[in-house]
Design an enzyme around this catalytic site. Structure first.
Site, short mmCIF file in Angstrom:
data_model
loop_
_atom_site.label_atom_id
_atom_site.label_comp_id
_atom_site.label_asym_id
_atom_site.label_seq_id
_atom_site.Cartn_x
_atom_site.Cartn_y
_atom_site.Cartn_z
N GLU A 60 -6.17 7.10 -1.03
CA GLU A 60 -6.05 5.92 -0.16
C GLU A 60 -6.66 4.69 -0.80
O GLU A 60 -6.07 3.62 -0.80
CB GLU A 60 -6.72 6.18 1.19
CG GLU A 60 -5.96 7.10 2.11
CD GLU A 60 -4.52 6.69 2.31
OE1 GLU A 60 -4.26 5.50 2.53
OE2 GLU A 60 -3.64 7.56 2.22
N HIS A 74 1.60 4.41 -2.86
CA HIS A 74 1.60 5.86 -2.65
C HIS A 74 2.80 6.50 -3.36
O HIS A 74 2.71 7.55 -3.98
CB HIS A 74 1.67 6.20 -1.16
CG HIS A 74 0.34 6.21 -0.47
ND1 HIS A 74 -0.75 6.88 -0.97
CD2 HIS A 74 -0.07 5.64 0.68
CE1 HIS A 74 -1.77 6.71 -0.15
NE2 HIS A 74 -1.39 5.95 0.85
N HIS A 112 0.84 -1.20 0.00
CA HIS A 112 0.00 0.00 0.00
C HIS A 112 0.87 1.26 0.00
O HIS A 112 0.66 2.18 -0.78
CB HIS A 112 -0.91 -0.04 1.24
CG HIS A 112 -1.64 1.23 1.54
ND1 HIS A 112 -2.96 1.42 1.23
CD2 HIS A 112 -1.23 2.38 2.13
CE1 HIS A 112 -3.32 2.64 1.61
NE2 HIS A 112 -2.29 3.24 2.17
N GLU A 113 1.89 1.27 0.86
CA GLU A 113 2.76 2.45 0.95
C GLU A 113 3.57 2.64 -0.34
O GLU A 113 3.77 3.76 -0.79
CB GLU A 113 3.71 2.33 2.15
CG GLU A 113 3.02 2.31 3.50
CD GLU A 113 2.08 3.49 3.71
OE1 GLU A 113 2.31 4.56 3.12
OE2 GLU A 113 1.10 3.33 4.45
#
Lengths: 302, 189
Positions: free
Chosen positions: A219, A145, A141-142
């Site tokens: 997100e 980003h 997930h990071e």
């Protein structure tokens, strides 16, 4: 943003652009009003740009320092590095720096102005609470980003909100010193001041709400993209469930250590794209988990 | 009477919540299949005073003075954090709880309530060891189920707490459910 055949949610992308368009509309309105009242806004814009530039270029260091995080080498955290190596190879990303913050609050975030200058930071609290596969999903997930350049996008979006806030501030001072009368319409000073002031406040509130909306979409996009890197949306779902709600509140730090230190622990304000934040810059966990479960059905066949 | 209480000291026995654990023994066994090890540990932060120098003898005297003295065995230990432990071993959980209460009162008499950290009661669960930790400061219990590598089974802990809501005075602030890693407590497993 580099386009990829997989891992792109078109509905989200369209909505994101819609939000950005609305943001622009609001700013345009704001600038017009300022222009009408003869405020030297270029001057303010330059100051805001310098501050924002500093934030942009120093953000990674600032955030790491505020969290008390330490960049770790592969020797210091071999398992974490191995995990990120694998994920980066799969996502086709340059490997970011890795940092560990020694705090019990379960959290993870990515920061940095571009993929080459990025840092992914995890807290000791999240490492203690998650299983390796769940931690991997969070790292995915990071990394998304970073891939989506979310720090840059949110920083840019914050630009005008910050400008509005600064103007609000300086107008208040001008009002106090009574120096606003030199505007275009003599004698109309006080009323004009009120109008600009109210409009500024309005602009500030509305633009921040839109930035939060933008951030929430990013997100979802990171949940989506991260799931494609790891192939395990259900793991991200279980990680999110674990680090939110009741389980996150149960400490892992020893009672004797806490008693002995007698320290007041102040939760620092988090910047960058942390996986879990108190404010509504993040969508509710339940909604994220629902979406991930649906995605899990599609790609994991669960 | 209430107004004079500060002058004459607290009438009510301190740590009144402790006894609930002994009363909950059956419920713990039937609802949660948790069986007491009939042991306990009382952890305290020692000071360089006569009170703590003479602790061994005084604990012995106090436990003998009680009703169940014949059975309560104890030993003093120190852990790596520099905290002291009175380890208790008896034939019943009720006796262990009573011993902890006796020792708690002794600390309170000496104005050392602040030095009391927690009392720990080990239980055999179906799969693994579980503990009920009693906070002297809060007069409340919370569960602790450790896993290897200083991890804890929080879903299980939440389940235990939920099931014991009526029977035990529980610590409702989850933020205070601090673990105790590597206790000098020996269990029966």
């Amino acid at each position: 943003m580099r386009e990829r055949a997989t891992g792109r949610d078109w509905e989200l992308t369209v909505r994101m652009f819609l939000v950005m368009f609305l943001l622009a509309l609001v700013y345009f309105f704001f600038v017009t009003v300022l222009w009408a009242f003869g405020v030297p806004w270029i001057f303010l814009a330059i100051i805001a740009a310098i501050m924002l530039g500093l934030q942009y270029f120093l953000s990674d260091k600032l955030v790491l320092r505020s969290m008390g995080a330490k960049v770790v080498s592969p020797q210091e955290a071999p398992e974490l590095h191995a995990m990120v190596d694998r994920l980066c190879a799969r996502a086709g990303l340059p490997k970011p720096k890795l940092a560990i913050a020694n705090m019990d609050i379960p959290n993870a975030f990515a920061t940095g102005r571009n993929p080459k200058n990025s840092v992914v930071c995890v807290t000791t609290g999240i490492m203690r609470r998650l299983e390796p596969q769940e931690l991997e999903a969070v790292l995915g997930h990071e990394l998304t980003h970073i891939k989506n350049r979310d720090v840059t996008i949110i920083t840019m979006a914050s630009f005008f909100a910050m400008l509005a806030a600064m103007l609000m501030n300086s107008l208040m001072w001008m009002g106090l010193l009574g120096g606003f009368g030199r505007g275009r319409r003599e004698g109309n000073g006080m009323a004009g001041l009120m109008v600009v002031y109210l409009v500024t406040v309005l602009v500030w509130i509305v633009s921040n709400l839109l930035i939060l909306a933008l951030s929430r979409y990013r997100e979802y996009a990171a949940d989506w993209g991260g799931s494609f890197i790891t192939g395990m949306p259900s793991r991200l779902a279980s990680a999110l469930t674990k680090i939110s709600g009741a389980i996150a509140r149960i400490p892992t730090e020893d009672l004797r250590k806490v008693e002995g230190a007698n320290a007041f622990f102040i939760v620092p304000a988090l910047k960058g794209n942390s996986i879990m934040e108190l404010l509504s810059s993040h969508p509710p966990v339940q909604k994220r988990v629902e979406r991930l479960r649906r995605l899990a059905k599609q790609i994991e066949g669960i | 009477m209430g107004l004079l209480r500060p002058l004459f000291g607290q009438r009510k026995a301190p740590f009144g919540g402790l006894a609930a654990l002994a009363r909950a023994e059956t419920a713990l066994r039937e609802k949660l299949r948790l069986v007491s090890d009939r042991k306990g540990g009382l952890s305290y932060k020692p000071l360089q005073t006569a009170f703590f120098d003479g602790l061994q003898g005084e604990v012995d005297r106090r436990l003998r003075a009680g009703r169940f003295t014949v059975w309560t065995r104890f030993s003093l230990e120190k852990d790596s954090y520099g905290f002291g432990w009175v380890l208790l071993d008896d034939r019943s959980l009720e006796n262990v709880v009573e011993a902890v209460q006796t020792l708690g009162s002794y600390f309170a008499e000496g104005n050392h309530t602040k030095q009391l950290l927690a009392a720990v009661f080990p239980f055999q669960g179906r799969e693994r060891q579980a503990y009920w930790i009693y906070s002297f400061k809060r007069d409340r219990f919370y569960p602790f189920v450790p896993l290897p590598d200083e991890k804890r089974d929080s879903p299980e802990e939440l389940r235990l707490a939920e099931a014991m809501e009526k029977e035990l005075p529980l610590e409702s602030a989850l933020e205070r459910w601090y673990p105790l890693w590597g206790m000098p407590l020996e269990t029966r497993s």
